[in-house]
Design a protein around this motif. Structure first.
Motif, PDB file in Angstrom:
ATOM      1  N   TYR A   1      37.521  31.499  -6.005  1.00 38.23           N
ATOM      2  CA  TYR A   1      36.576  32.086  -5.054  1.00 38.23           C
ATOM      3  C   TYR A   1      35.815  33.201  -5.734  1.00 38.23           C
ATOM      4  O   TYR A   1      36.385  33.950  -6.541  1.00 38.23           O
TER       5      TYR A   1
ATOM      6  N   ILE B   1      38.738  35.478  -7.584  1.00 43.03           N
ATOM      7  CA  ILE B   1      40.162  35.265  -7.344  1.00 43.03           C
ATOM      8  C   ILE B   1      40.448  33.768  -7.442  1.00 43.03           C
ATOM      9  O   ILE B   1      39.681  32.952  -6.918  1.00 43.03           O
TER      10      ILE B   1
ATOM     11  N   VAL C   1      43.133  30.955  -6.459  1.00 44.48           N
ATOM     12  CA  VAL C   1      44.299  30.728  -5.597  1.00 44.48           C
ATOM     13  C   VAL C   1      44.883  29.358  -5.916  1.00 44.48           C
ATOM     14  O   VAL C   1      44.161  28.356  -5.933  1.00 44.48           O
TER      15      VAL C   1
ATOM     16  N   HIS D   1      43.067  37.456 -10.583  1.00 42.21           N
ATOM     17  CA  HIS D   1      42.187  38.229  -9.711  1.00 42.21           C
ATOM     18  C   HIS D   1      41.516  39.285 -10.570  1.00 42.21           C
ATOM     19  O   HIS D   1      42.177  40.097 -11.184  1.00 42.21           O
TER      20      HIS D   1
END
Lengths: 320, 625
Positions: free
Chosen positions: B402, B423, B425, B434
């Motif tokens: 993201y 980030i 995930v 991150h």
């Protein structure tokens, strides 16, 4: 004799039309907002939503059917009293049915509000407060939620689990974090069914009125008959507006305003100011406040009707 | 146009004329106060156009309702009807007219409305920024920084070419600096000419030519003992070939040796220091891919060449260099070219060291490959109101990257992201990595995250890794999987898709899912646009028939109450149209969610066609009784 048949037929057709259109629209919209789990059990869900739609739309449908039938009667300025009397009786009857059904609305609406709204998994949602994404189960308890608040120096945060509270319309994050409001969220499907700012007060006033009208509904048979009769009488007295000018469209605008008054008056009565003003009235008589006011207004309107020239006189002075 | 059609059309035209007049008056009296005088009428035009489009359907419906129900004089009408009983026979032309109006509206809505909104907002943005640049110029001039002030004025004039206050300021600054020019581009042309004069024309042509020419030039300079110039052309030659040329390698070794010798054999302390600093900048740093240090050392070279040392002197040089770079950016913008630091030609005045002038563009070009100067982003952030964005940049095997930015800023040629945050995930909903940075600059398909300040090159803003591991060599660059246009559109759609035109919506429709957004809201807006082709005519036909059915048969002239209702009717129509649009949108969205875009389009077209047919049947059922 032809009038005796045609007026009720037109009224019933219009009533069913408005009721069917309103209920169907309500069902389609409500159904699409539900989570896929509830959509799978579509038969029971749709029946529940249909009953809900029916109760929501019955009063507006009666009012609209009355309005359009009345306008039809007066359109050409050649109205007969028998038609209007017959219509008044019919409206009072259906209004009584509507009022009689009102207690069901509360029960059904409770079930409907418990239904889960869709919050898509893996889709970025944005609200004025934050961006957020659900990762995992889109049920009542979500999987993790990736969150980025719109605050200075805010950073991405991964919240392990969040609970969607459909009652409050908020996403509760736990760990002492402020809950996120789900209203006004862009990108999600719930936002597709939120009206814009302009309609908000109109909707709020009408829905408040409907709920207040429902609360004003007396539990006993006698006050219920009083409310239905008073509403029927009030609608009949609105002939004043239906034939106020020689321009039927202007009369439609006036009549719609008067109908809005029917729904707005109960809101005023349940407001803090209304309660304070009516505090001196004994509890037994409170069920008769609304019918009483409707009766008073209808007497005034009938008085106005008596002063109006006959529709036969409309043609006087017209360039025939 | 005769008879009934004219009777119907005139109130419709009058309704639109009155609406446009009211909107014009409103925007003139209560319009945006930030708009500069030169943009005022253009802004008013766009604002009126946008508002008129917003109210187009209620105005048209009102026009038809009023025209048919109250403004047709009965006696005149009867003479026009000539005994015809069927209303629809005498309104055939009106039906064609309605279809034409609908087509016109749909085209305007699909292609003009969105750009009109954007132009209106751009004019606001340009006004605000031009005014801010002028204030900055005034402030700089008060502090005696006239060349910097001139650059700010130029920026203001670029944004608003006829900005009178900025033009006056430019004239005052020209007078102060003894220049006679008063035109908008005089200063840049003057500098450009000076630059051209300071260069050997032959050298200019040959330096950009082939390998052999550069090698030849390198040898010439070597023989003249101008080793830095020789090294400059060796590097150019190296850039033109992939093969290893022994002659070139030998020459380079010899040149570097001579440079080192020169430092050692310098006659006095100052010359030695200058030589050593140059050597550091060019041989030690630039040759070894360390452009930030090379930049810093070159600034020191120029300071030493001027006989000045220290932070203050270096800051003055940086400010002069910045002004020269800004002039280049402006000049290249004037001819529609993208800024390329290699084209920076530093004039002999005020810069004194020829090696500084020759090497600085090369250093800047190399430096801007891996990092960027954040001043433009900082200026844009202060002046512009970019909105934030978040999107999925990459998704592979359930792992999502993201990207978030607090704002997307539009530079003249580049986009900047404020406080970009990336980030990653993983599958199990765990953070893989991150990282954050102060600014990001989009160059091609990369987002550069490392920035330096022109005045403080030692203050390097690098990526900070908050969680997880990111390899050192890829830490400061993110490969973007979304184009700058998509990122811009996503930031514009932060609060919904209503402000976007149909082509923009179509361009986003395939991208939105991969960017992590639900496509249904976008499709709902798009469906709304497409269905207007059918919904607008049916609404108009209903309005015509409804107005006719409820016409004032016995009204000779509108009395007071009727007059009031003429004013109240548009308000009611507006509310009802809003309600209609809201219910329509809800239905569109519901059917879309249940059936997908193609199926929904078919279903909704069928529904709208039924509505259109019903409206025509209702119209056909009207009589002249």
């Amino acid at each position: 004799m032809k009038d005796m048949v045609w007026v009720p037929i037109k009224y019933v057709i219009l009533l069913l039309l408005f009721l069917a259109m309103g209920t169907m629209t309500q069902v389609v919209i409500d159904f699409s907002r539900l989570s896929s789990t509830l959509q799978q059990d579509w038969a029971s869900t749709v029946s529940l939503l249909t009953v809900n739609g029916f109760f929501v739309w019955i009063v507006p449908a009666v009012l609209l059917a009355w309005l359009f039938t009345s306008l039809g009667i007066f359109r050409k300025g050649k109205a007969k009293r028998t038609r209007m009397i017959f219509l008044t009786l019919l409206v009072s009857g259906t209004m009584f049915s509507a009022v009689f059904f009102m207690p069901q609305l509360d029960r059904v609406r409770t079930h409907v509000s418990e239904l889960d709204f869709q919050v898509p998994d893996g889709v970025i949602l944005s609200s004025p407060d934050a961006y957020f994404v659900f990762h995992g189960n889109p049920g009542e308890k979500s999987g993790s939620v990736l969150l980025h608040r719109n605050e200075p120096d805010a950073r991405f945060r991964l919240v392990a689990e969040a609970v969607k509270n459909n009652q409050s319309g908020k996403l509760e994050l736990g760990t002492g974090e402020p809950a996120l409001a789900m209203d006004g969220v862009i990108g999600g499907r719930r936002a597709l069914f939120e009206n814009d700012g302009f309609l908000e007060p109109v909707f709020a006033a009408l829905m408040d009125g409907l709920v207040a009208f429902q609360k004003g509904r007396p539990g006993d048979l006698f006050p219920a008959v009083a409310l239905a009769s008073a509403t029927g009488l009030l609608l009949a007295s609105f002939w004043l507006f239906v034939r106020l000018t020689k321009w039927p469209l202007a009369n439609l605008v006036l009549s719609l305003g008067a109908l809005a008054g029917i729904l707005l008056l109960p809101t005023l009565l349940v407001s803090p100011l209304g309660r304070e003003l009516l505090a001196f009235i004994p509890a037994v008589w409170k069920a008769f406040i609304l019918p009483g006011i409707y009766l008073l207004v209808s007497i005034l309107c009938f008085g106005g009707c008596l002063l109006q020239p006959s529709t036969k006189d409309w043609q006087t002075g017209a360039d025939e | 146009m005769k008879g009934v059609t004219r009777k119907i059309l005139l109130p419709l035209v009058a309704a639109h004329a009155v609406a446009i007049l009211l909107l014009l008056l409103y925007n003139i009296i209560a319009g945006d106060k930030a708009i500069l005088a030169e943009f005022a009428w253009s802004w008013i035009f766009q604002a009126v156009l946008v508002s008129w489009m917003d109210f187009f359907i209620p105005i048209t419906i009102t026009g038809f309702l009023l025209g048919l129900s109250v403004f047709i004089n009965n006696a005149e009408l009867r003479s026009l009807l000539k005994g015809e009983r069927s209303f629809v026979r005498i309104t055939g032309k009106t039906v064609v007219l309605v279809l034409l109006i609908s087509v016109m509206f749909v085209i305007l809505n699909a292609f003009v409305y969105g750009s009109a909104r954007q132009q209106r907002d751009t004019l606001h943005d340009r006004s605000v920024r031009a005014h801010a640049f002028l204030l900055e110029a005034q402030d700089l001039a008060k502090r005696g920084l006239f060349s910097e002030s001139a650059v700010s004025v130029r920026k203001a004039l670029l944004l608003a070419p006829n900005y009178l206050a900025a033009a006056e300021m430019q004239v005052r600054l020209s007078e102060k600096s003894g220049e006679s020019s008063s035109g908008g581009h005089a200063e840049s042309k003057h500098i450009g000419k000076e630059n051209e004069d300071s260069m050997d024309p032959k050298e200019r042509i040959r330096s950009s030519l082939i390998y052999e020419d550069n090698l030849k030039l390198a040898r010439e300079y070597f023989e003249r003992s101008d080793y830095y110039s020789a090294l400059y052309f060796i590097r150019k030659a190296e850039g033109l070939t992939e093969r290893v040329d022994d002659a070139l390698v030998d020459l380079r070794t010899e040149v570097e040796m001579q440079i080192r010798k020169k430092g050692v054999s310098a006659k006095d302390h100052a010359a030695k220091k200058l030589s050593e600093t140059k050597q550091k900048a060019v041989v030690d740093y630039l040759q070894n891919g360390r452009p930030i240090e090379a930049y810093h050392e070159l600034i020191r070279v120029e300071a030493l060449a001027r006989g000045e040392e220290g932070a203050e002197a270096e800051h003055a040089i940086v400010e002069e260099l910045t002004a020269a770079i800004d002039s280049l950016i402006i000049n290249q913008a004037d001819v529609g070219k993208e800024y390329d630091p290699r084209e920076l030609v530093l004039p002999g005045r005020p810069f004194v060291d020829p090696d500084f002038c020759r090497w600085m563009p090369e250093v800047l070009a190399q430096l801007e490959r891996t990092t960027f100067f954040r001043e433009e982003a900082e200026t844009l952030r202060a002046e512009a109101s970019g909105s934030g964005v978040m999107f999925v940049n990459r998704e592979e095997d359930g792992i999502r990257e993201y990207l978030y930015a607090a704002a997307v800023l539009e530079g003249r040629f580049n986009q900047y992201l404020v406080a970009p945050e990336i980030i990653v995930v993983g599958k199990a909903g765990k953070v893989v990595s991150h990282r954050v940075s102060a600014y990001g600059k989009i160059v091609g398909s990369n987002l550069m995250l490392k920035s330096i300040g022109r005045l403080e090159p030692e203050r390097i803003e690098e990526v900070r890794v908050l969680e997880g591991e990111v390899p050192q060599d890829t830490r400061n660059v993110v490969r973007l999987h979304q184009s700058p246009e998509v990122i811009r559109s996503l930031s514009l759609s932060r609060f919904g898709y209503q402000d976007m035109s149909v082509p923009e919506l179509f361009s986003l429709i395939s991208v939105v899912p991969s960017a992590g957004y639900d496509v249904v809201p976008l499709q709902t807006v798009l469906l709304g646009y497409l269905l207007q082709v059918l919904s607008l005519p049916s609404l108009c036909f209903f309005a015509i028939a409804w107005g006719w059915a409820n016409r004032s048969r016995y009204l000779t002239w509108p009395v007071l109450l009727t007059g009031l209702m003429v004013v109240a009717l548009p308000v009611l129509v507006f509310i009802l149209m809003k309600l209609y649009q809201y219910i329509g949108n809800c239905l569109n969205a519901s059917i879309l969610m249940m059936g997908g875009f193609e199926n929904s389009l078919v279903v909704l077209v069928v529904i709208q066609t039924v509505q259109l047919v019903a409206s025509l049947v209702y119209l056909a059922g009207q009589t002249t009784d």
